[in-house]
Design an enzyme around this catalytic site. Sequence first.
Site, short mmCIF file in Angstrom:
data_model
loop_
_atom_site.label_atom_id
_atom_site.label_comp_id
_atom_site.label_asym_id
_atom_site.label_seq_id
_atom_site.Cartn_x
_atom_site.Cartn_y
_atom_site.Cartn_z
N SER A 172 113.84 5.84 66.34
CA SER A 172 114.54 5.71 64.88
C SER A 172 113.60 6.15 63.65
CB SER A 172 114.68 4.33 64.66
OG SER A 172 115.25 3.70 63.48
N HIS A 173 114.44 6.61 62.60
CA HIS A 173 113.57 6.93 61.49
C HIS A 173 112.85 5.75 60.86
CE1 HIS A 173 116.21 10.56 61.78
NE2 HIS A 173 115.36 11.09 60.68
N SER A 174 113.10 4.65 61.17
CA SER A 174 112.55 3.45 60.55
C SER A 174 111.92 2.60 61.54
CB SER A 174 113.70 2.49 59.73
OG SER A 174 112.97 1.53 59.37
#
Length: 241
Positions: A9-11
Amino acid sequence: MTVSIVVVSHSEKIADGVVELAAQMAPDVVILPAGGTDDGRIGTSLEKVLAALEQAGTSGDGTGTTGMGATGTVVLTDLGSAVMTAESALEFLENPAGVLLADAPLVEGLVAAAVAAQGGADVHAVRKAAEAARGAAAQPGPGGADSGTEPVSSAAPDCTGDFELVNQAGMHARPAAKVAGGLASLDAEVTINGVDGASMTGLMTLGAGKGTVLHVEAWGADAERAVEYVGGLVEAGFGEP
């Protein structure tokens, strides 16, 4: 467990959160987050993904990501560049044959994959379970044509069953995940009270409480097994009070 799961994930917070959620429903499955950049910003990190894949390959039965058949790792991603990062990571693996990327919604796909892996499904069935969570729109229904959000057929079902919910909370998230994850790994199209049995979201929209009778219809080679699977879960109260 022979199948592990990696979440890209980007987060970092999103990756950690969805892994925590899935782990509640599949406590024996190795699920590893690879979220955010190395310095904590929004983005993806090739190094984090590689580290997670290597850890996944040495967890569980120790056969690693090179194992074929039942063993392996399924990778789920959130946005487009996360897919590219995951694909790049595969190029650095000595043998990426046992690592499969799933084209699936992150949360529902992860839960369905985790439940399938908890049930002993092989790596291909786990990926199938994740991708089935996208809904029946991407899959042909029992009649052979695209079926929209719910599988439909003009033919009579191969197997049916009626089961009354006995657990106090009814068809909430955990039971829905167990039903959807298990059905998605079978060679069958299943409807439960008219919605796609392999869709966790669809099952939750039923709003089925204690005492509700679930009418299960199934088509395909595993139709009888699918109905028995749902019946067994319902009659056991999904392991809940």
